[in-house]
Write an enzyme that holds these catalytic residues in place. Structure first.
Site, PDB file in Angstrom:
ATOM      1  N   ARG A  94       0.908  -1.241  -0.209  1.00 37.94           N
ATOM      2  CA  ARG A  94       0.072   0.043   0.049  1.00 37.94           C
ATOM      3  C   ARG A  94       0.766   1.278   0.117  1.00 37.94           C
ATOM      4  O   ARG A  94       1.914   1.270   0.640  1.00 37.94           O
ATOM      5  CB  ARG A  94      -0.943   0.017   1.147  1.00 37.94           C
ATOM      6  N   TYR A 117      -2.209  -2.898  -7.009  1.00 41.86           N
ATOM      7  CA  TYR A 117      -1.533  -3.828  -5.660  1.00 41.86           C
ATOM      8  C   TYR A 117      -3.009  -4.017  -4.667  1.00 41.86           C
ATOM      9  O   TYR A 117      -3.448  -2.984  -4.407  1.00 41.86           O
ATOM     10  CB  TYR A 117      -0.373  -3.275  -4.878  1.00 41.86           C
ATOM     11  N   LYS A 162      -9.403  -2.563   2.551  1.00 35.23           N
ATOM     12  CA  LYS A 162      -9.137  -1.420   3.281  1.00 35.23           C
ATOM     13  C   LYS A 162     -10.026  -0.423   3.048  1.00 35.23           C
ATOM     14  O   LYS A 162     -10.274   0.638   3.976  1.00 35.23           O
ATOM     15  CB  LYS A 162      -7.691  -1.206   3.065  1.00 35.23           C
ATOM     16  N   HIS A 199      -9.487  -3.265  12.404  1.00 38.64           N
ATOM     17  CA  HIS A 199      -8.634  -4.148  11.636  1.00 38.64           C
ATOM     18  C   HIS A 199      -8.229  -5.164  12.517  1.00 38.64           C
ATOM     19  O   HIS A 199      -7.083  -5.059  13.168  1.00 38.64           O
ATOM     20  CB  HIS A 199      -7.344  -3.060  11.658  1.00 38.64           C
ATOM     21  N   SER A 207      -0.491  -4.543  10.072  1.00 36.65           N
ATOM     22  CA  SER A 207      -0.162  -5.530   8.827  1.00 36.65           C
ATOM     23  C   SER A 207       1.089  -6.157   9.011  1.00 36.65           C
ATOM     24  O   SER A 207       2.162  -5.606   9.563  1.00 36.65           O
ATOM     25  CB  SER A 207      -0.338  -4.628   7.515  1.00 36.65           C
ATOM     26  N   CYS A 266       1.991  -8.717  11.027  1.00 35.39           N
ATOM     27  CA  CYS A 266       2.593  -9.059  12.609  1.00 35.39           C
ATOM     28  C   CYS A 266       1.983 -10.292  12.566  1.00 35.39           C
ATOM     29  O   CYS A 266       1.814 -10.661  13.869  1.00 35.39           O
ATOM     30  CB  CYS A 266       1.839  -7.716  13.529  1.00 35.39           C
ATOM     31  N   ASP A 306      -8.492 -10.384   9.121  1.00 35.29           N
ATOM     32  CA  ASP A 306      -7.952  -9.143   9.023  1.00 35.29           C
ATOM     33  C   ASP A 306      -9.097  -7.945   9.584  1.00 35.29           C
ATOM     34  O   ASP A 306      -8.594  -6.866   9.879  1.00 35.29           O
ATOM     35  CB  ASP A 306      -7.939  -8.902   7.597  1.00 35.29           C
ATOM     36  N   ARG A 320       1.950 -12.318  -1.626  1.00 32.43           N
ATOM     37  CA  ARG A 320       0.533 -12.480  -0.834  1.00 32.43           C
ATOM     38  C   ARG A 320      -0.218 -13.716  -1.574  1.00 32.43           C
ATOM     39  O   ARG A 320       0.000 -14.145  -2.891  1.00 32.43           O
ATOM     40  CB  ARG A 320      -0.606 -11.569  -0.971  1.00 32.43           C
TER      41      ARG A 320
HETATM   42  O1  SAT Z   1      -3.480  -3.614   2.502  1.00 26.20           O
HETATM   43  S1  SAT Z   1      -3.576  -5.013   2.130  1.00 26.20           S
HETATM   44  O2  SAT Z   1      -4.755  -5.492   2.211  1.00 26.20           O
HETATM   45  O3  SAT Z   1      -2.900  -4.880   0.944  1.00 26.20           O
HETATM   46  C1  SAT Z   1      -2.407  -6.025   3.046  1.00 26.20           C
HETATM   47  C2  SAT Z   1      -2.329  -5.252   4.528  1.00 26.20           C
HETATM   48  O4  SAT Z   1      -1.706  -4.351   4.847  1.00 26.20           O
HETATM   49  O5  SAT Z   1      -3.029  -6.040   5.447  1.00 26.20           O
HETATM   50 MN    MN Z   2      -4.426  -5.936   7.310  1.00 27.20          MN
END
Ligand code: SAT
Ligand code: MN
Length: 598
Positions: free
Chosen positions: A71, A199, A208, A228, A250, A252, A279, A377
């Site tokens: 991102r 991406y 997001k 989140h 993200s 972690c 997520d 990913r």
């Molecule tokens: O932002 S993404 O969904 O591409 C991946 C993340 O940061 O969790």
């Molecule tokens: Mn995330």
């Protein structure tokens, strides 16, 4: 073919098509036939590679542009009429300026391409959690991902009817130039515009952009929360399942934690883990005043490097079929590989940059050339997860009994502690911090403050967001207990002190016992911590000395930490809720033992 009677939707699609000038417009219905066609077209255009269908049935491969692998937060904006509405932690642009700038980039950007109209739902259609959106995109990769990550197609158009509300999402790859990239959110117009990227988090606009940034804004307005957070159920030997929600920045290990395998001693006793989400959590109070959560997504978009049968066997089982692999090494036999895979390194392949790759390669600066990008990913349907909870399908969500905050901290934060009450817990969330990972652009390892892991995702002023948390707590019958964990503390030699992964269940099991009020805890300046005998360490060989290291509060580290927190809070000026500052002062006194100026 147009397949809607929704006049506003049709009008908007036509307007956007006039702007982007695609060769044709395809309305996606979500069928298997359509998927086959997309794959064929994607293959022909070189956007998608069909992987070895014997070894990886239904699997695809995609490579994003080299400057487009995470991102881009500095190009992500909240566009509200008033700057204060976005707050000091978001990039802000006025809607007028944002639309103008983006229009110049979208203008003719789909020439020679198809515009796909992707109607999608976040949350189960018909449930009180559900939000609908329509994404217009010129990327087949995006359509194929949205098929996995959301409920997509005809069903959604039906749910929209003739005048249903939806988030207007416009995406074009344009020329994939980072200089001409913008990720824009217009919460006041329920609109998202993303241009110049291909991406994940920048372009799968249900994720997001909608499910966190726009949804957090809607949640505040409508009295719920978009967070989140992973959601998981932990089944104890008695058969009782308790659900927890946990926020980590993200990369972690949220995906790993959401589907951990209990260590042998826990497995023998009968502990089981049930995955609800990895997520995003949408949380609402029910009539009884309990906090209930759903995962609005239908798939996982998880990190690959480091994923193997030891670290996450459930993820390995999940992405065996019908999955998309992005930015990994493509092997000669059309299978994939990444650093930390079960298989030894292949002798050759094409790496994430599209280069011929061999193990041991270095670049001009002598640095190793990686097979897979650290933020590569997989996208997989959630229904393929062996530990999927049947409650995932409950339209009313699961009752949340504990909230866990965590970060990646080499130092400072102990293994676990519990906030004494809700306002103290909100302060704990508001003071979260973590070292940067590969999912963010920036310097790896640098600590940044990341309240509730929402710094990149809160669609409004974070001071108001803290207040929303405080107010929501007041409406709860008995608020879930709030905990903070840190699996990543390192010793003086830089080695992780805690084994992590499956062994994290030992800590979760303490959290459950605390939540149900079964056991007492010890007081510490930060909050309540476990008595050593209350965590089952069978099979771990953990000494008292190690325990002390895990819970050590180093005064000079904490002096620095408290100053950093205060500097962060200062950004919000008088908007910051008084309760946050009060908790800060109280903590200062508990750590340093006296009234000091904060
Ligand atoms: O932002 S993404 O969904 O591409 C991946 C993340 O940061 O969790
Ligand atoms: Mn995330």
């Amino acid at each position: 073919m147009n397949s809607t009677n929704h006049i506003e939707l049709e009008k908007w699609v036509n307007e956007m098509a006039q702007l982007c000038q695609p060769d044709k417009i395809v309305w996606c219905n979500g069928s298997e036939r359509e998927k086959k066609q997309l794959i064929q077209e994607g293959n022909a255009a070189g956007e998608i590679v069909e992987l070895n269908q014997k070894k990886l049935p239904g699997c695809l491969f995609h490579r994003t542009h080299q400057n487009d692998v995470a991102r881009t937060e500095h190009l992500t904006f909240i566009c509200t009429n008033k700057k204060e509405a976005a707050g000091p932690t978001n990039n802000w642009m006025s809607p007028k300026e944002a639309y103008e700038k983006a229009k110049a980039l979208f203008n003719g950007s789909m020439k020679g391409r198809t515009m796909y109209v992707v109607p999608f739902a976040m949350g189960q259609i018909g449930s009180k959690f559900c939000k609908l959106g329509v994404e217009l995109t010129d990327s087949i990769y995006v359509v194929l991902n949205m098929r996995i990550m959301t409920t997509m197609g005809k069903k959604v158009l039906k749910a929209l009817g003739t005048n249903g509300e939806f988030t207007k999402c416009l995406h074009s790859k344009a020329d994939l130039n980072i200089e001409r990239r913008l990720i824009l959110h217009f919460p006041e117009d329920n609109t998202i515009w993303s241009v110049g990227s291909g991406y994940g988090g920048n372009v799968l606009l249900g994720k997001k952009c909608l499910a966190l940034r726009i949804a957090s804004h809607l949640g505040r307005k409508e009295g719920w929360m978009a967070e989140h957070m992973l959601i998981m159920g932990i089944e104890e030997p008695s058969g009782k399942v308790t659900y927890v929600a946990a926020a980590f920045p993200s990369a972690c290990g949220k995906t790993n934690l959401a589907m951990i395998v209990p260590p042998p001693v826990f497995e023998k006793k009968g502990y089981k883990i049930w995955t609800v989400g990895d997520d995003i959590a949408w949380l609402k109070l029910d009539e009884e005043g309990d906090l209930r959560a759903v995962n609005p997504e239908t798939g996982f978009f998880g990190v690959l490097p480091g994923t193997n049968s030891k670290t996450n066997p459930n993820a390995m089982a999940t992405f065996k079929k019908n999955s998309i692999f992005t930015n990994v090494l493509l092997k000669k036999d059309k299978t994939v590989w990444w650093e930390g895979h079960d298989d030894p390194s292949p002798q050759e392949g094409t790496n994430w940059q599209g280069m011929d790759w061999k193990p041991g390669m270095t670049d001009l600066a002598g640095k190793p050339v990686l097979a897979a990008h650290p933020n590569s990913r997989f996208t997989s349907p959630i229904t393929q997860c062996p530990t999927l909870s049947k409650e995932y399908f409950d339209p009313n969500g699961v009752k949340i009994s504990a909230i866990i905050f965590g970060g990646r901290r080499n130092h400072t934060a102990p293994l676990v502690f519990e906030a004494r009450n809700w306002p103290e817990g909100v302060y704990v969330g508001a003071t979260m911090a973590s070292e940067l990972t590969a999912a963010q652009m920036g310097k790896l390892g640098e600590v940044r403050r990341d309240p509730m892991a929402m710094i990149p995702f809160c669609g409004y002023n974070m001071a108001d967001y803290f207040n929303h948390w405080l107010e929501t707590g007041k409406k709860m019958k008995s608020p879930p207990k709030i905990f903070h964990v840190n699996w990543f503390r390192r010793d003086e030699n830089g080695k992780f002190i805690w084994p992590g992964y499956g062994d994290n269940l030992r800590v979760l099991s303490w959290i459950l016992k605390r939540s149900s009020g079964e056991i007492s805890a010890e007081d510490s300046p930060l909050g309540l911590i476990p008595k050593m005998e209350d965590i089952d360490f069978t099979g771990l060989n953990l000494t008292r000395e190690t325990w002390n290291k895990l819970f050590d509060i180093n005064q000079s580290e904490w002096e620095h930490e408290m100053t950093d927190r205060k500097n962060f809070f200062n950004k919000f000026g008088s908007d910051l809720p008084a309760s946050i500052l009060e908790e800060h002062t109280k903590l200062q006194e508990r750590i340093f033992g006296q009234t000091v100026s904060v």
